[in-house]
Design a protein around this motif. Structure first.
Motif, PDB file in Angstrom:
ATOM      1  N   ILE A   1      -1.992  -4.538  -0.224  1.00 49.96           N
ATOM      2  CA  ILE A   1      -3.395  -4.374  -0.605  1.00 49.96           C
ATOM      3  C   ILE A   1      -3.923  -5.743  -1.011  1.00 49.96           C
ATOM      4  O   ILE A   1      -3.351  -6.406  -1.874  1.00 49.96           O
TER       5      ILE A   1
ATOM      6  N   ILE B   1      -6.336  -3.551   3.435  1.00 53.33           N
ATOM      7  CA  ILE B   1      -4.892  -3.735   3.529  1.00 53.33           C
ATOM      8  C   ILE B   1      -4.605  -4.781   4.599  1.00 53.33           C
ATOM      9  O   ILE B   1      -5.062  -4.659   5.743  1.00 53.33           O
TER      10      ILE B   1
ATOM     11  N   ALA C   1       0.840  -1.200   0.000  1.00 52.88           N
ATOM     12  CA  ALA C   1       0.000   0.000   0.000  1.00 52.88           C
ATOM     13  C   ALA C   1       0.871   1.245   0.000  1.00 52.88           C
ATOM     14  O   ALA C   1       1.879   1.303   0.711  1.00 52.88           O
TER      15      ALA C   1
END
Length: 163
Positions: A140, A134, A33
């Motif tokens: 992710i 997440i 992420a």
């Protein structure tokens, strides 16, 4: 019309819906992420995505002018009681304006103002509402756009926490 003939259009609709969802999030960030150091509405520093003791995190991207966002707000409120949630109020004015909207609507989630949509763009999201799950490792796991049910989000968060 037989039962089999009536069932075929339902499956076709579901396949088309899934394909459209995949197409909508085709440019969304994948893998680790994007890390962003920013401030919440109250000015306190926050790190996105943050780490939460082995639990997956939900990033909820919304806008005050988005009608579908109003329908998903209750789902987010319910999830925030059990899961780490950070909302990103994008393209909705400054922190004071967002705080007023949140107070009027009864939203009480940790929220980051994103007046120009910079965080939205970093995550590669084309619109609202958007949900990014997440995993505890910072990757992710799931991205969805548009109305997403509370059960669907809970299952994604659970799955991301256990894989």
């Amino acid at each position: 019309m037989s039962t089999e003939q009536r069932a075929a259009p339902r499956w076709l609709f579901l396949v088309a819906l899934a394909a459209f969802q995949i197409w909508q999030v085709r440019n969304a960030a994948r893998g680790p992420a994007p890390e962003i150091a920013t401030h919440q509405l109250d000015g306190s520093p926050v790190h996105i995505p943050g780490r939460h003791d082995g639990q997956a995190t939900l990033l909820y991207f919304w806008a005050d002018w988005c009608p579908v966002c109003r329908t998903t707000a209750g789902n987010v409120t319910a999830l925030a009681a059990d899961w780490p949630v950070t909302s990103i109020a994008s393209q909705s004015g400054d922190a004071a304006a967002i705080a007023r909207v949140m107070q009027e609507r009864g939203y009480a989630w940790p929220t980051v103002p994103d007046s120009r949509g910079d965080i939205l763009k970093r995550y590669g999201l084309p619109g609202f509402p958007a949900f990014v799950v997440i995993a505890p490792d910072g990757n992710i796991r799931f991205v969805s756009l548009g109305y997403t049910s509370e059960l669907g989000l809970r299952l994604r968060l659970w799955w991301a926490s256990h894989t």
